[in-house]
Structures are given as structure tokens and as C-alpha cells.
Scaffold this motif. Structure first.
Motif, PDB file in Angstrom:
ATOM      1  N   GLN A 126     -39.163  -7.052  61.189  1.00 38.64           N
ATOM      2  CA  GLN A 126     -38.454  -6.585  59.987  1.00 38.64           C
ATOM      3  C   GLN A 126     -38.538  -5.059  59.840  1.00 38.64           C
ATOM      4  O   GLN A 126     -38.289  -4.521  58.769  1.00 38.64           O
ATOM      5  N   ARG A 127     -38.918  -4.368  60.899  1.00 45.52           N
ATOM      6  CA  ARG A 127     -39.062  -2.907  60.784  1.00 45.52           C
ATOM      7  C   ARG A 127     -37.775  -2.204  61.224  1.00 45.52           C
ATOM      8  O   ARG A 127     -37.475  -2.099  62.403  1.00 45.52           O
ATOM      9  N   GLU A 146     -37.958   0.811  63.804  1.00 45.18           N
ATOM     10  CA  GLU A 146     -38.155   0.398  65.198  1.00 45.18           C
ATOM     11  C   GLU A 146     -36.861  -0.166  65.775  1.00 45.18           C
ATOM     12  O   GLU A 146     -36.494   0.120  66.902  1.00 45.18           O
TER      13      GLU A 146
END
Ligand SMILES: *Cc1c(COP(=O)(O)O)cnc(C)c1O
Length: 456
Positions: free
Chosen positions: A341-342, A345
Motif C-alpha cells: 500500500q506504499r 514505492e
């Protein structure tokens, strides 16, 4: 790129800690359903809590395999890549047969200019990339159903190419009935013939609405108590792991043919995001890829999300690249899961573009004039996005996936190139066949009534 390596390294760490008994085990992304084996996930399609299934363990491919990929056959690559995802659900000798039947056509990488290559994924029986997923899934279900006396109903919504691929893949498979929902007037003539003419265990429902309507009707059917009491329903959309995961193989076949030191940037014409999501899981398990590009048409939920951080699904817009007219891409949640969920990234690995119909048509024209190469509208979106990206990354080279044969979209392609596209021998027989469909309104109740009362 440092971050890419981190993501790949995390997968490696996970895999070192992973005993073989979690190979081929799936959890629901809604986290409110029991874990499932590959067979269970493929039979159910969607988890009981309505989540998408996701592998508990993302395999780490050996360096030896990646470095020597040219010495492996298509079939060997297929079995090596898919085996950990299948786990104990299918014995190796059966998996070998299924893979052999799934990839029995070519996946050529064709050079257009110094920096851009086309990975042609339209050499299968229905002339679009969905053949691989559909062929793999149908054979898996056939195997899982081998000792069962009850029938399974595969329910599938199509924006164009899935219908034909699923019809072709499942035609004549024992114990399986296929029901295809497609938006009336919004698929091309060849696409319509491919999904309405097979007969036998294949039925086409022509829905007076959009692809989003079809998809919503199918999704609701999976949660309807009466329907599920009466029928054993499964989905053949890319939410099904048996259709989603084998699409990874394209990316390995591309890399196998890649002649440059630096890994390729890969541009994927995207609608429901199943294909690109498969490419990204291949990357996480160790396949060298420099960067991914999600090439979208005017349906720009994901490009917007990467810009703003806000995911806002909306009704789909009809475009020239109709197989990508998706307003709420199902598989995007899987991509988010892969990146924990980043968003930051994810953005290091993925760039997204939205390409208009005008640009799509001009791109077909330009590429034909410059390189004597005929793009279909989906490939044109992929080519354009890749070319844009490479403008800002002069030392990189890339591949776009050419996801369908241009003959499936003759109107726009012939307008752009001024040339008639010869109809490939493999679809000529369709021209003499009669469309057979049942028209229904875009309402779940109409679908339910038809499914509850069908007599055939
Ligand atoms: C289905 C399809 C796409 C979109 O693929 P997704 O996996 O849904 O993103 C792109 N091009 C063609 C020709 C298709 O049939």
C-alpha cells in the motif's frame, strides 16, 4: 534502482522463510475468509468475503534460471514459473500438459526502431492476449472437475476479448457451462462473432448497457444466495487466479528474447489491470524489468491515482480501445498489496499515462508510415505511452505489449492506415456464421431470472 532491489529482496527474504506447504496458498484481500488452495481459489473465483485472492507466498526465482533463460523452452519456463503458484493442486505431469496446451503458439518480439519493440501477444486462436489465461484456466477447471458429477457455471463479463478467449478455451469442456455477458453494440464484429457463435456449452447474453453494467451484474451474481444455492458459479475474469497468474509468462518470453544489457521498460495497455499486475508479480519474484508503464485510454482512474493519491472509480467511457474501457479496475488492489500500500514505492516502479482516441488513431497512422507496422488501438496506446516515457529517459529501451490483432478493430485501423487488413485464416470461418445471443436489459434481476429458469 535501489528501491526495486529492495522490493525484490523482501520477496527473497519471505521466500527463504517460506516452507513448501504454503506454496499455492491464497488469502483474501478483504482478510475475512479462510485461506484457499489454488484449486479452491480457481473454483470459487472470488473469496466468500468478496475479496480477491492473493498468493501468501511470492516465489523467488533462482539467479541461474534468470541468467540462463534463453536455454529453457517455453514449456519449461511455464512450468517453472507456475508450479509454486499451483502448489499441490495439480500434479507436475498434468501441469506440464496444461502448460503445453496453453502456450502452443508464438510470442514474438518485433523490433520497430532502435529503442522500441513490440511483444506480439495476438498469435493465439482468438487473436488477443487473453487466450493464455483462458486456456490455462479452462484446463485447470476441467482437471478439478474430472471426478465430479455436478456442473459448474462460468460467468464472465467481457469488454470484447475475454468473451472470445473464454468461449474458445472452454468449448466442449466436460461439466462446465459458460455464460458470457457483453455490452450490446460496444464490441467489434469479429469479437462478437467469436463469443456468440461457438454454441455447445457456451451462451452469450447481449446486455443493453456498458461493460461496467455487465461486470456489476456478474459480481452480484456471485453473492446472490438463491443463485449460489442452485448453481456452482465461478468467474473467468482476471480476478480468477487461474486466469490472472499465467499471464506472467509473456514477460518471461519477452525477457528471453531481449538482447540488451539493461532490462526493458515494459508498457502494458491496461483496463482491468490483470495483465500488468501479472507482470509486476513476475518482477517481484526476480524477473529483471527496468520500469512498468500502465498505458490507459480515457479511462484514467489509475493515472489520476498516481498523481493525486486518491482512487476515484467512475463510470467507464467508450473508446477506440474498447477492451480497456474499465472505470474501476478490479486488479489494482492486487498491485497495491504487492507494494504494501506504499504509493511512493509503487511510483518508483510504475508510471501511468492516459491516451486520447485522437492520439491513438494518429499513432496508428504514424507508426504505419514510419515503420510499416500495423498497430491495433490497444497496442497504439501502449506504444504512445512508451515513446513518451522514453523521451525523458534517453538511455533506456522498451517493449510495449501488442495485445490484439489489428483485424479485430478494422474500422479505425483501416481509416488510419488506408489499407485493408487481410483476415487471418484462423478467423475466416467466422464470417459465415450466425450470431446467437439472448438480449437482456442491464439489470441484475434480468440476469438472475434467466439463470434460475434456463432449461437448456
Ligand atoms: C483485456 C485487454 C486489455 C486490458 O487488459 P487488462 O488485463 O484488463 O488490463 C488490453 N488490450 C486488449 C486487446 C485486451 O483484450
Amino acid at each position: 534502482m535501489k528501491l526495486d532491489l529492495n522490493i525484490q529482496a523482501r520477496a527473497a527474504n519471505k521466500s527463504n522463510a517460506a516452507p513448501a506447504n504454503i506454496e499455492g496458498i491464497y488469502y483474501s484481500l478483504n482478510h475475512n475468509a479462510p485461506k484457499a488452495t489454488f484449486a479452491e481459489a480457481a473454483i470459487k473465483g472470488q473469496a466468500p468475503d468478496k475479496g480477491l485472492y492473493f498468493p501468501k507466498y511470492i516465489p523467488k526465482l533462482s539467479k541461474e534460471f534468470i541468467e540462463n533463460i534463453r536455454s529453457y523452452s517455453k514449456e519449461e519456463i511455464g512450468v517453472t514459473v507456475m508450479k509454486p503458484y499451483v502448489g499441490n493442486s495439480i500434479p507436475v505431469n498434468i501441469l506440464e500438459r496444461i502448460i503445453g496446451e496453453t502456450v502452443n503458439f508464438d510470442f514474438p518480439l518485433v523490433q520497430l526502431n532502435e529503442d522500441i519493440y513490440s511483444l506480439e501477444l495476438f498469435h493465439g486462436p482468438t487473436l488477443a492476449f487473453k487466450d493464455v489465461g483462458a486456456r490455462f484456466m479452462s484446463r485447470c477447471l476441467g482437471y478439478f472437475n474430472r471426478n465430479s458429477s455436478s456442473r459448474t457455471t462460468v460467468l464472465v463479463a467481457t469488454s470484447g476479448d475475454t468473451g472470445g478467449a473464454v468461449a474458445n478455451g472452454f468449448l466442449g469442456v466436460e461439466g462446465v457451462d459458460v455464460v458470457i455477458l457483453y455490452p450490446s453494440g460496444k464490441v467489434s464484429p469479429i469479437q462478437e462473432l467469436q463469443l456468440t457463435t461457438p454454441g455447445q456449452n457456451i451462451k452469450a447474453l447481449e446486455v443493453k448497457g456498458t461493460f461496467d453494467d455487465c461486470q456489476a451484474m456478474v459480481k452480484r451474481a456471485f453473492t446472490d444466495v438463491d443463485l449460489n444455492n442452485k448453481l456452482s458459479l465461478t468467474s473467468a475474469n482476471s480476478i480468477n487466479v487461474a486466469r490472472w497468474l499465467p499471464q506472467q509468462l509473456y514477460y518471461f518470453y519477452a525477457y528471453q528474447q531481449w538482447q540488451h544489457e539493461q532490462p526493458p521498460v515494459i508498457s502494458v495497455p491496461s483496463g482491468n489491470f490483470g495483465n500488468i499486475c501479472a507482470g509486476m508479480i513476475a518482477f517481484i519474484s526476480g524477473l529483471p524489468v527496468k520500469h512498468f508503464i500502465a498505458a490507459c485510454n480515457a479511462n484514467d482512474v489509475v493515472p489520476d491515482f498516481l498523481q493525486t493519491g486518491e482512487y476515484v472509480p467512475r463510470p467507464s467511457i467508450a473508446t477506440l480501445s474498447n477492451a480497456m474501457d474499465v472505470g474501476n479496475p478490479s486488479n489494482f488492489v492486487r498491485i497495491l498489496e504487492m507494494f504494501g500500500q506504499r504509493l511512493l514505492e509503487l511510483k518508483r516502479v510504475l508510471t501511468a499515462y492516459s491516451v486520447s482516441d485522437t492520439i491513438t488513431e494518429n499513432t496508428i497512422k504514424e507508426v504505419f508510415a514510419k515503420y510499416d507496422y500495423t498497430l491495433d488501438p490497444h497496442g497504439a496506446v501502449g506504444y504512445y505511452a512508451l515513446n513518451e516515457y522514453l523521451h525523458g529517459h534517453a538511455d533506456e529501451k522498451g517493449i510495449f505489449l501488442e495485445t490484439a490483432h489489428p483485424v479485430k478493430f478494422p474500422e479505425v485501423v483501416e481509416r488510419a492506415t488506408g489499407k485493408t487488413i487481410p483476415v487471418p485464416a484462423s478467423v475466416q470461418h467466422l464470417q459465415n456464421r450466425q450470431k446467437q445471443s439472448i438480449t437482456i436489459p442491464a439489470s441484475f434481476d434480468a440476469l438472475k431470472e434467466w439463470l434460475m429458469n434456463r432449461q437448456d
